[in-house]
Design an enzyme around this catalytic site. Sequence first.
Site, PDB file in Angstrom:
ATOM      1  N   ASN A   1     -10.099   0.053  -0.355  1.00  0.00           N
ATOM      2  CA  ASN A   1      -8.638   0.131  -0.263  1.00  0.00           C
ATOM      3  C   ASN A   1      -8.040  -0.359  -1.577  1.00  0.00           C
ATOM      4  O   ASN A   1      -8.113  -1.540  -1.886  1.00  0.00           O
ATOM      5  CB  ASN A   1      -8.173  -0.730   0.918  1.00  0.00           C
ATOM      6  CG  ASN A   1      -6.658  -0.696   1.117  1.00  0.00           C
ATOM      7  OD1 ASN A   1      -5.924  -0.200   0.263  1.00  0.00           O
ATOM      8  ND2 ASN A   1      -6.209  -1.236   2.232  1.00  0.00           N
TER       9      ASN A   1
ATOM     10  N   CYS B   1       0.813  -1.228   0.000  1.00  0.00           N
ATOM     11  CA  CYS B   1       0.000   0.000   0.000  1.00  0.00           C
ATOM     12  C   CYS B   1       0.843   1.274   0.000  1.00  0.00           C
ATOM     13  O   CYS B   1       0.324   2.354  -0.282  1.00  0.00           O
ATOM     14  CB  CYS B   1      -0.945   0.007   1.185  1.00  0.00           C
ATOM     15  SG  CYS B   1      -2.132  -1.340   1.124  1.00  0.00           S
TER      16      CYS B   1
ATOM     17  N   HIS C   1      -3.419   7.411   2.479  1.00  0.00           N
ATOM     18  CA  HIS C   1      -3.790   6.090   1.975  1.00  0.00           C
ATOM     19  C   HIS C   1      -5.185   5.777   2.504  1.00  0.00           C
ATOM     20  O   HIS C   1      -5.505   6.062   3.649  1.00  0.00           O
ATOM     21  CB  HIS C   1      -2.781   5.050   2.459  1.00  0.00           C
ATOM     22  CG  HIS C   1      -3.208   3.641   2.176  1.00  0.00           C
ATOM     23  ND1 HIS C   1      -3.664   3.248   0.948  1.00  0.00           N
ATOM     24  CD2 HIS C   1      -3.280   2.547   2.975  1.00  0.00           C
ATOM     25  CE1 HIS C   1      -3.990   1.962   0.989  1.00  0.00           C
ATOM     26  NE2 HIS C   1      -3.761   1.517   2.209  1.00  0.00           N
TER      27      HIS C   1
END
Length: 323
Positions: free
Chosen positions: A280, A114, A250
Site C-alpha cells: 500500500n 490514500c 487504490h
Amino acid sequence: MKYSRITGTGSYLPARVMTNAELEARVETSDTWIRDRTGIAERRIAADHELCSDLALAAARRALEMADLTADEIDLLVLGTCTPDRVFPSTACLVQRGLGMREGSIAFDLSAACSGFVYALDVANRFLLTGGARRALVIGAETFSRIIDWDDRSTCVLFGDGAGAVVLEQSEQPGVLSTHLHADGQYEDLLKVDWGVGQGYDRLNAASGTVSMRGNEVFKVAVRTLGRIVDETLAANGLAKADVDWLVPHQANIRIIQATARKLGLPMERVVQTVQKHGNTSAASIPLALDTAVRDGRIRPGDLLLLEAFGGGFTWGSALIRY
Ligand code: UT7
C-alpha cells in the site's frame, strides 16, 4: 474547453525491495498470513537519502517525457501526499524547482491520505476546465516507511514507498469524465498518525509519529464505501458496469480490490493489480498502477477507466476517465 485529458503517465519505485521473509525475521508474522490476508508479497523502501520529493520528481519526469512536454510548459503542480519532506516548503514547491518549472507557476500539496491522488486529480481537472491552468502535473508520492512502527505487525507488513504522476492537458476530446470526492472525519480513531506539529514540542519528541489502524474495522467501511462510489460514478455518467474497461483501484488489500471488482461484475483480468509488488503506497498507489498498465500496453487509448480510493480521514473518491 470541455475536458482535461491524461497525455502522459510516469512512476518511480525505490530500488530496495523488502520481502515478506524479511518481515518474518522482524515481527511475529508469516509470508502465508501476509499473502492470504493482503495479497502483498513485497514492497519498496526508500533509501535514507531519498525523500518524498525525490520520488515525485522521478515520476514527474517520466510523465513529462511520455507527454512530450518540458517542465516550463506546465502551469500547475498538485501533489497528494501525507509524508511530505518537511512542513514547508511544500513538497510540490520542491518538485517545481527540481523540474525547472516556470517561476510563478502554481504548486501545492494536498493532504487526503490514500485518496490524495484522486483528490489532486479532481482539483487539477477543475483548474483546467475553468481556465486557471492549461497543463498540470498531478502527482501522488509517499515515503510511508518513515511513519511505520516497524515493530507493529498489524501495520508494518502493509505499506511501501513510491510515486506516480500524470500530465493533464486541456482538450476538446473526452478525458476526465467525472470525479467524485467525499470525506467523513468521524473515523479518526480507526486510522491515524498520532503526531503533528500542532501538538507541540513535547509530543514531537515522544516519537509517536507512526500509523495506527484498526484494520478489520477499516476494511469493512472501505468495502461498503467503495461499493457505493462505484454506483455513484456510473450513475453520474449514465453508464453501465459493462462499459468499464479497467478498474484502477487504490492498492490497500487484494480482498478489498476483489470486492469492488465483484461489485462491478469485472473479472480480475480487467483490474490493475500492483498490491502484490508495491504494498500500500497510499496516494502513490493509483498513479503507480495506472502507469504500470499504460506502459505494459494493457490500457489503450479510448479505454474507459474507473479509479477509486479510500483512506485515512476517512477520505474517498473516484474518477471516470476516457484514456
Ligand atoms: O489504505 C488505507 C485504508 N486501509 C485499508 O483499507 C486496510 C484495511 N484493512 C485490511 O486490509 C485488513 O484488515 C488487514 C490486512 C489490516 C488485517 O486483516 P484482517 O483479516 O482484517 O485481520 P484482523 O485484523 O482481523 O486480524 C486477524 C488475526 C488477529 O489475531 P487473532 O486476534 O485472530 O488471534 C491479528 O492479531 O491476525 C493477527 N494479525 C497478524 N498475524 C500475522 C494481525 N497482523 C498480523 C500479521 N501477521 N502481520
